[in-house]
Motif scaffolding. Structure first.
Motif, mmCIF file in Angstrom:
data_model
loop_
_atom_site.group_PDB
_atom_site.id
_atom_site.type_symbol
_atom_site.label_atom_id
_atom_site.label_comp_id
_atom_site.label_asym_id
_atom_site.label_seq_id
_atom_site.Cartn_x
_atom_site.Cartn_y
_atom_site.Cartn_z
ATOM 1 N N SER A 20 0.750 -1.177 0.050
ATOM 2 C CA SER A 20 0.010 0.302 -0.001
ATOM 3 C C SER A 20 0.758 1.306 0.020
ATOM 4 N N GLN A 23 2.222 1.794 -3.428
ATOM 5 C CA GLN A 23 0.881 2.029 -4.549
ATOM 6 C C GLN A 23 0.216 3.515 -4.336
ATOM 7 N N ILE A 63 -3.755 0.711 -8.957
ATOM 8 C CA ILE A 63 -4.405 -0.352 -8.987
ATOM 9 C C ILE A 63 -3.353 -1.478 -9.741
ATOM 10 N N SER A 64 -2.605 -1.225 -10.911
ATOM 11 C CA SER A 64 -1.974 -1.892 -11.536
ATOM 12 C C SER A 64 -0.718 -1.032 -12.328
ATOM 13 N N ALA A 68 -4.616 3.593 -12.628
ATOM 14 C CA ALA A 68 -4.683 4.055 -11.181
ATOM 15 C C ALA A 68 -6.020 4.617 -10.892
ATOM 16 N N LEU A 69 -6.402 5.127 -9.652
ATOM 17 C CA LEU A 69 -7.426 6.162 -9.338
ATOM 18 C C LEU A 69 -6.930 7.323 -8.750
#
Length: 208
Positions: A20, A23, A63-64, A68-69
């Motif tokens: 986390s 990311q 996310i990958s 992403a968000l």
């Protein structure tokens, strides 16, 4: 057995925490903006682009590798030159000035480009107005008046936006964006006319 289970849980939790931390990132941004309103034919007048500024922060949730968000919290000043085309005051202009905030949420596609990261995002936003006035008048358009207890404008704005940009290896970012309101900004008279916002922005930022 209990010690083994606890050890596994601790190991998984530690791994999730480290993942986390890798990311999730965040930063700050400042934009110059140009905004106006898209008016329906029932409104006698026009809205021309005016200049403003935006300041806020953002987060990036990876996310990958390529997705992403990006949620944001932005505070802005916007303006637009409103020109009357009625027969009583044809050609009269005044500057509409608006202070408010927005919370966009972008779904972001990203890729490595050179030593940095190129990205493009699209998503919805919700906005809330603090004050909205004409430059030469003191009336706040959010203040409710009259027997119907309605304001000239509603404080809430909902719409969609697109943005693109590039993040350099040192965290410095450049970005551009466009937002269009999908909801009617009018409160009083909303059944007879529509007034929707649109904004173009260009800015810089820094990712921590």
């Amino acid at each position: 057995m209990k010690k083994v289970i606890l050890a596994v849980v601790a190991f998984v939790g530690l791994g999730f925490t480290q993942m986390s931390a890798q990311q999730v990132s965040g930063g700050i941004k400042v934009d110059a903006n140009m905004s106006n309103f898209i008016l329906s034919d029932d409104i006698v007048g026009s809205s021309n682009f005016g200049f403003g500024a935006t300041l806020g922060g953002f987060g990036v949730v990876g996310i990958s590798q390529h997705f992403a968000l990006q949620p944001e919290l932005l505070f802005h000043f916007k303006s637009s030159e409103m020109e009357s085309e009625s027969e009583y005051d044809f050609g009269k202009t005044d500057d509409y000035q608006y202070f408010g905030m927005e919370i966009p949420l972008y779904a972001v596609g990203q890729m490595r480009l050179g030593n940095g990261r190129a990205f493009v995002g699209v998503g919805p936003y919700a906005g809330f107005g603090f004050s909205a006035k004409m430059k030469d008048a003191d009336t706040d358009f959010y203040k409710k008046e009259g027997e119907a207890d309605e304001a000239a404008l509603t404080r809430w704005d909902f719409g969609a936006g697109v943005m693109l940009g590039y993040e350099f290896i040192n965290g410095f970012m450049i970005n551009a964006g466009y937002k269009i309101g999908l909801s009617n900004n009018l409160d009083a008279g909303k059944d007879d006319a529509k007034m929707r916002s649109q904004t173009i922005s260009l800015g810089i930022g820094y990712s921590f």
